[in-house]
Design an enzyme around this catalytic site. Structure first.
Site: not given
Ligand code: UD1
Ligand code: UDP
Length: 376
Positions: A96, A118, A132, A216, A247
Site C-alpha cells: 500500500d 499482500e 495507504e 502520517r 523512524h
Molecule cells: C512510508 C510509507 C508507509 C510505510 C512506511 C514504512 C507511503 C505514502 N508511506 O512512510 O506506508 O508504512 O514508509 O516505514 O508510501 N527517511 C530517511 N531515510 C529512510 C527512510 C525515510 O531519511 O531510509 C525520511 C526522509 O526524510 C523521507 C521521510 O523519512 O522523506 C518520509 O519517507 P516516506 O517514505 O515518504 O514516508 P514514511 O512515513 O516513511
Molecule cells: N523494523 C525494522 N527496524 C525497526 C522497526 C521495524 O527492521 O527499527 C521492521 C519490522 O520488523 C517490520 C517492518 O520493519 O517487518 C515494519 O516496517 P514499518 O513499521 O516501517 O512499516 P509498516 O509495516 O507499518 O508499513
C-alpha cells in the site's frame, strides 16, 4: 522463459518482497530482475544487506521530508526506462505504499501483467491509514493477479467483483521473511554489532516495552499523545524499560526526541536493522506500535501488541486477541499498558502464540501460481 520484474521501495516492502525475490531467483525457469525505487534509502539498504539482494535497477528517489506529489511523479517517470529495458511479462508490487501504487500505474502503461502481493487488506475508509488505504485499493484495481494473505483479504477482493480465478490466498510473505530471519539470527556464526550493542545497553531483567510509530495520520497531536503516555508509563514504572527505535521521518524524529529525551528508562535509538529488530521483538515483553508489519509478526512471536490506531486493515489478530487497538488516546494507552505490566493472567491471555498471517510458504505458492499461467 517468463520475465519477472519485482519492485519495492520502503523498509516493509523490502522485508516482505525479499523472500519472493529469493524464491524466483532460485527457479531458473524464470528470468527475474529486481528494481528498487529507494523511496527509503538507509532503511531499505539495511534490508537488502541482510537478505543479500543486489538490485538490478535503483531509482534512488528519496528526498529529505519528501511529499506525496513529487514522490509519485518521480517514481512513475523513473519506471519508464526500466520497464522499456526489461520488458517484463509480470511486474510485482507490494501492499500500500506510494511505490506500490505508482509502480502499478507505470507497469499497467507498459502492458505487463501486474501482480499485487499482500492484496485485499481493507479498512474501507480511504482516509485511514492515509494514503495507504487508497493506494491499496487503487493497486487492487490495476492488478491482474492478487495474492491475498488471508481468507478475509480474499473475501474483500471478491466483494469488489475481482475475478476469483485471479485471487490466491497465500499467507503473508512477512512470515516467510521472519522464519528466514530468525533462523539466520540464531545461527552460531551470526554476529551482529547492533545486537551486541543492545545486549550491553539494555537490562533484560526488566520488562521491555518496544515502541515504534510513523503513520502520517498520527503526525502532530497523535504522536504528542503517544509520547505523553510513554512518559507517564516510564515515570510510574521505573522497573520497566521502554526502547523506541525512532523512524527517520523528520515529522516523527523531531517531536519524539523533543518529548522523550532525558528520561532514564526511555531509550531512543535510530531505526534498527531487521536482524536486530526481530531479535529485540523476541526479547520484549510487549509492543506499542502503529506499524502494519509488526502487527503481523508479533502474534508469531507470542507478543501482545497495543496498536496506536483507531482502525486496522489487519483485524485477524485483533479478533484472536493478541492485538488491541488503543488509538492515540493518552489515557487509554497508559491504562492498557499498566494492565499488561501488572496483571500476569491478562498478559498471558494476550500473549498466545498463533499464526493468523501465514505458515512461511507464501512465496512458494506465488511462484507455483505464476508458473501455471500461460503467456503465449
Ligand atoms: C512510508 C510509507 C508507509 C510505510 C512506511 C514504512 C507511503 C505514502 N508511506 O512512510 O506506508 O508504512 O514508509 O516505514 O508510501 N527517511 C530517511 N531515510 C529512510 C527512510 C525515510 O531519511 O531510509 C525520511 C526522509 O526524510 C523521507 C521521510 O523519512 O522523506 C518520509 O519517507 P516516506 O517514505 O515518504 O514516508 P514514511 O512515513 O516513511
Ligand atoms: N523494523 C525494522 N527496524 C525497526 C522497526 C521495524 O527492521 O527499527 C521492521 C519490522 O520488523 C517490520 C517492518 O520493519 O517487518 C515494519 O516496517 P514499518 O513499521 O516501517 O512499516 P509498516 O509495516 O507499518 O508499513
Amino acid at each position: 522463459m517468463k520475465t519477472n520484474l519485482i519492485v519495492f521501495g520502503t523498509r516493509p516492502e523490502a522485508i516482505k518482497m525479499a523472500p519472493l525475490v529469493k524464491a524466483f531467483i532460485a527457479d531458473s525457469t524464470f528470468n527475474t530482475k529486481v528494481c528498487v525505487t529507494a523511496q527509503h534509502r538507509e532503511m531499505l539498504d539495511q534490508v537488502l544487506n541482510f537478505f543479500e539482494i543486489t538490485p538490478d535497477y535503483d531509482l534512488n528517489v528519496m528526498k529529505p521530508n519528501q511529499n506525496l506529489y513529487s514522490l509519485t511523479a518521480t517514481i512513475i517517470e523513473g519506471m519508464k526506462s526500466v520497464l522499456e529495458e526489461v520488458k517484463p511479462d509480470f511486474v510485482y508490487v507490494h501492499g500500500d505504499t506510494t511505490t506500490s501504487m505508482a509502480v502499478g500505474i507505470a507497469a499497467f502503461y507498459s502492458g505487463a501483467k501486474v501482480c499485487h502481493v499482500e492484496a485485499g487488506l481493507r479498512t474501507f475508509d480511504r482516509k485511514y491509514p492515509f494514503p495507504e488505504e487508497f493506494n491499496r485499493q487503487l493497486t487492487g484495481k490495476i492488478a491482474d493477479y492478487h495474492f491475498a494473505p488471508t481468507p478475509l483479504s480474499q473475501k474483500n477482493l471478491l466483494q469488489e467483483n475481482t475475478d476469483k480465478q485471479n485471487v490466491l490466498v497465500t499467507g503473508n510473505t512477512v512470515i516467510d521473511a521472519l522464519l528466514y530471519g530468525i533462523e539466520k539470527v540464531n545461527t552460531n556464526n551470526f554476529i551482529d554489532p547492533e545486537i551486541e550493542k543492545l545486549k550491553k545497553s539494555l537490562d533484560f531483567q526488566k520488562q521491555t516495552i518496544l515502541v515504534t510509530g510513523h503513520r502520517r495520520e498520527n503526525h502532530g497531536q497523535g504522536l504528542i499523545n503517544i509520547c505523553t503516555a510513554l512518559k507517564t508509563i516510564a515515570v510510574n514504572n521505573p522497573e520497566v524499560q521502554i526502547i523506541y527505535p525512532v523512524h527517520l521521518n523528520p515529522n516523527v524524529e523531531k517531536p519524539v526526541y523533543e518529548l522523550l529525551s532525558g528520561i532514564n528508562n526511555v531509550i531512543l535509538i535510530k531505526p534498527l536493522a531487521y536482524a536486530a529488530f526481530i531479535w529485540l521483538m523476541e526479547k520484549s515483553y510487549l509492543i506499542i506500535t502503529d506499524s502494519g508489519g509488526i502487527q503481523e509478526e508479533a502474534p508469531s512471536l507470542g507478543k501482545p501488541v497495543l496498536v496506536t490506531r483507531d482502525t486496522t486493515e489487519r483485524p485477524e489478530a485483533v479478533e484472536e486477541g493478541t492485538v488491541l487497538l488503543v488509538g492515540t488516546d493518552t489515557q487509554k494507552i497508559i491504562e492498557e499498558t499498566q494492565k499488561l505490566i501488572s496483571d500476569i493472567n491478562y498478559y498471558n491471555e494476550m500473549s498466545l502464540l498463533h499464526n493468523p498471517y501465514g505458515d512461511g510458504k507464501a512465496c512458494n505458492r506465488i511462484v507455483d501460481f505464476i508458473k501455471n499461467i500461460n503467456i503465449a
